[in-house]
Scaffold this motif. Structure first.
Motif, PDB file in Angstrom:
ATOM      1  N   PRO A 138      -0.488   1.575  -0.218  1.00 45.99           N
ATOM      2  CA  PRO A 138      -0.565   2.518   1.001  1.00 45.99           C
ATOM      3  C   PRO A 138      -2.047   2.588   1.367  1.00 45.99           C
ATOM      4  O   PRO A 138      -2.770   2.711   0.648  1.00 45.99           O
ATOM      5  N   GLU A 139      -2.059   2.878   2.809  1.00 44.58           N
ATOM      6  CA  GLU A 139      -3.590   3.158   3.133  1.00 44.58           C
ATOM      7  C   GLU A 139      -4.329   4.031   2.559  1.00 44.58           C
ATOM      8  O   GLU A 139      -5.665   3.811   2.259  1.00 44.58           O
ATOM      9  N   GLU A 140      -3.717   5.278   2.189  1.00 44.08           N
ATOM     10  CA  GLU A 140      -4.539   6.310   1.262  1.00 44.08           C
ATOM     11  C   GLU A 140      -5.105   5.929  -0.059  1.00 44.08           C
ATOM     12  O   GLU A 140      -5.943   6.304  -0.723  1.00 44.08           O
ATOM     13  N   LEU A 141      -4.614   4.622  -0.533  1.00 46.36           N
ATOM     14  CA  LEU A 141      -5.035   4.024  -1.638  1.00 46.36           C
ATOM     15  C   LEU A 141      -5.993   3.012  -1.612  1.00 46.36           C
ATOM     16  O   LEU A 141      -6.690   2.558  -2.529  1.00 46.36           O
ATOM     17  N   THR A 142      -6.116   2.614  -0.329  1.00 51.10           N
ATOM     18  CA  THR A 142      -7.199   1.402  -0.120  1.00 51.10           C
ATOM     19  C   THR A 142      -8.574   2.014   0.500  1.00 51.10           C
ATOM     20  O   THR A 142      -9.381   1.226   1.056  1.00 51.10           O
ATOM     21  N   GLU A 143      -8.573   3.368   0.682  1.00 54.78           N
ATOM     22  CA  GLU A 143      -9.844   3.805   1.173  1.00 54.78           C
ATOM     23  C   GLU A 143     -11.131   3.314   0.423  1.00 54.78           C
ATOM     24  O   GLU A 143     -12.004   2.852   0.962  1.00 54.78           O
ATOM     25  N   ASP A 144     -11.222   3.181  -0.742  1.00 56.55           N
ATOM     26  CA  ASP A 144     -12.144   3.005  -1.702  1.00 56.55           C
ATOM     27  C   ASP A 144     -12.517   1.341  -1.838  1.00 56.55           C
ATOM     28  O   ASP A 144     -13.375   0.905  -2.180  1.00 56.55           O
ATOM     29  N   ILE A 145     -11.550   0.659  -1.192  1.00 53.10           N
ATOM     30  CA  ILE A 145     -11.479  -0.820  -1.203  1.00 53.10           C
ATOM     31  C   ILE A 145     -11.377  -1.197   0.160  1.00 53.10           C
ATOM     32  O   ILE A 145     -10.812  -2.431   0.245  1.00 53.10           O
ATOM     33  N   HIS A 146     -11.903  -0.563   1.237  1.00 55.86           N
ATOM     34  CA  HIS A 146     -11.690  -0.895   2.509  1.00 55.86           C
ATOM     35  C   HIS A 146     -12.281  -2.237   2.870  1.00 55.86           C
ATOM     36  O   HIS A 146     -11.729  -3.034   3.497  1.00 55.86           O
ATOM     37  N   GLN A 147     -13.592  -2.292   2.417  1.00 57.05           N
ATOM     38  CA  GLN A 147     -14.391  -3.543   2.970  1.00 57.05           C
ATOM     39  C   GLN A 147     -13.622  -4.783   2.268  1.00 57.05           C
ATOM     40  O   GLN A 147     -13.502  -5.811   3.116  1.00 57.05           O
ATOM     41  N   ALA A 148     -13.136  -4.806   0.993  1.00 56.64           N
ATOM     42  CA  ALA A 148     -12.373  -5.792   0.455  1.00 56.64           C
ATOM     43  C   ALA A 148     -11.204  -6.358   1.248  1.00 56.64           C
ATOM     44  O   ALA A 148     -10.692  -7.236   1.376  1.00 56.64           O
ATOM     45  N   VAL A 149     -10.594  -5.040   1.641  1.00 55.54           N
ATOM     46  CA  VAL A 149      -9.140  -5.300   2.256  1.00 55.54           C
ATOM     47  C   VAL A 149      -9.100  -5.779   3.665  1.00 55.54           C
ATOM     48  O   VAL A 149      -8.639  -6.802   4.129  1.00 55.54           O
ATOM     49  N   SER A 150     -10.334  -5.537   4.221  1.00 51.99           N
ATOM     50  CA  SER A 150     -10.700  -6.025   5.564  1.00 51.99           C
ATOM     51  C   SER A 150     -11.119  -7.363   5.579  1.00 51.99           C
ATOM     52  O   SER A 150     -10.673  -8.219   6.420  1.00 51.99           O
ATOM     53  N   PHE A 151     -11.769  -7.707   4.562  1.00 54.31           N
ATOM     54  CA  PHE A 151     -12.488  -8.888   4.540  1.00 54.31           C
ATOM     55  C   PHE A 151     -11.148  -9.986   4.030  1.00 54.31           C
ATOM     56  O   PHE A 151     -11.140 -11.036   4.972  1.00 54.31           O
ATOM     57  N   THR A 152     -10.115  -9.683   3.328  1.00 54.60           N
ATOM     58  CA  THR A 152      -9.235 -10.542   3.032  1.00 54.60           C
ATOM     59  C   THR A 152      -8.126 -10.682   4.025  1.00 54.60           C
ATOM     60  O   THR A 152      -7.620 -11.797   4.211  1.00 54.60           O
ATOM     61  N   SER A 153      -7.906  -9.545   4.901  1.00 56.35           N
ATOM     62  CA  SER A 153      -7.173  -9.612   5.941  1.00 56.35           C
ATOM     63  C   SER A 153      -7.435 -10.598   7.007  1.00 56.35           C
ATOM     64  O   SER A 153      -6.418 -11.242   7.454  1.00 56.35           O
ATOM     65  N   GLN A 154      -8.622 -10.932   7.127  1.00 56.74           N
ATOM     66  CA  GLN A 154      -9.015 -11.918   8.097  1.00 56.74           C
ATOM     67  C   GLN A 154      -8.755 -13.425   7.823  1.00 56.74           C
ATOM     68  O   GLN A 154      -8.289 -14.079   8.845  1.00 56.74           O
TER      69      GLN A 154
END
Length: 266
Positions: free
Chosen positions: A247-263
């Motif tokens: 869930p979103e609250e678990l991805t706060e510390d890995i936001h950059q990696a999540v945003s990068f892979t999502s593209q």
């Protein structure tokens, strides 16, 4: 004196004109796949993310070694392992870029274009200067591996506890396993679902521990009652589901990696 076969081979090559030696030389293909593989631009981006992460960890390890050398009164010196592994990762990066449409971009330019230079500033500086340098400010991606390792630890511990309570004939160490999970949960801050589970464990832990106490000399292995077994299974199922769903609250510390892979995955 009779020369050995190996020496005669080396002597023969050294006597040849340099232009012939160059013609006979072959490019090493040890790291290349046996079958031709064509990566899409999206796959190149994800592979480069992994390689940048590997190189960043390698640089951080070398910087730690520098600090230890300084503490011992020695001049900082790059290790052979760092040089070998660093060169190998850079070679893999360049091979990755070969899959992109022509003209192939320079490695530094590609990292700037896709945003990896911002995520891994140590890697960018290393490519420019050719030597490992640490950052004055801690890059956000430094938290990535620590956060992921905690999530993985929580997942593995939950799955192991569920497996043990279902199939082991003795529940002797269940309380200990539950306490380890509690410690990992406590390391997360501001996660509501973990806070609720933490309170639930606190409310039941003493009773569970007490129910596993056996009398001296007893031949019976400690076993939890069905009520506690079902409760623990409910806890492990909830933890597993939360970690796997990210869930979103678990991805706060890995936001950059999540945003990068999502593209690249959208």
């Amino acid at each position: 004196m009779k020369l050995s076969k190996g020496w005669r081979g080396r002597r023969a090559v050294s006597d040849m004109p340099s232009d012939l030696v160059a013609v006979w030389s072959v490019e090493l293909q040890v790291r290349r796949p046996l079958m031709p593989v064509q990566l899409s631009p999206e796959q190149v981006g994800l592979e480069m993310l992994c390689l940048c992460g590997q190189l960043d960890l390698l640089i951080r390890a070398q910087m730690q070694q520098f600090q230890e050398q300084l503490g011992q009164g020695c001049s900082p010196e790059e290790s052979d392992t760092f040089q070998a592994q660093g060169s190998e990762i850079l070679d893999q990066m360049l091979q990755c870029l070969e899959h992109l449409p022509k003209p192939m971009p320079q490695l530094e330019d590609y990292l700037d274009i896709v945003g990896l230079s911002v995520m891994f500033p140590r890697v960018e500086v290393f490519l420019i200067q050719g030597s490992p340098v640490d950052m004055l400010e801690r890059p956000p991606m430094d938290e990535y591996f620590f956060h992921i390792s905690k999530l993985n630890q929580l997942l593995v511990l939950s799955q192991q506890l569920e497996e043990d309570i279902r199939h082991l004939g003795s529940h002797k160490y269940i309380a200990h396993q539950l306490s380890v999970i509690y410690q990992v949960i406590s390391s997360f801050r501001g996660i509501q679902v973990f806070s609720d589970i933490k309170k639930d464990i606190e409310a039941n832990f003493k009773q569970i521990k007490q129910s596993l106490v056996t009398e001296d000399g007893s031949r019976h292995e400690p076993q939890l009652g069905a009520h506690y077994i079902n409760w623990i299974l409910e806890i492990t199922h909830k933890l597993t589901s939360v970690v796997l769903s990210l869930p979103e609250e678990l991805t706060e510390d890995i936001h950059q990696a999540v945003s990068f892979t999502s593209q690249f995955l959208s």
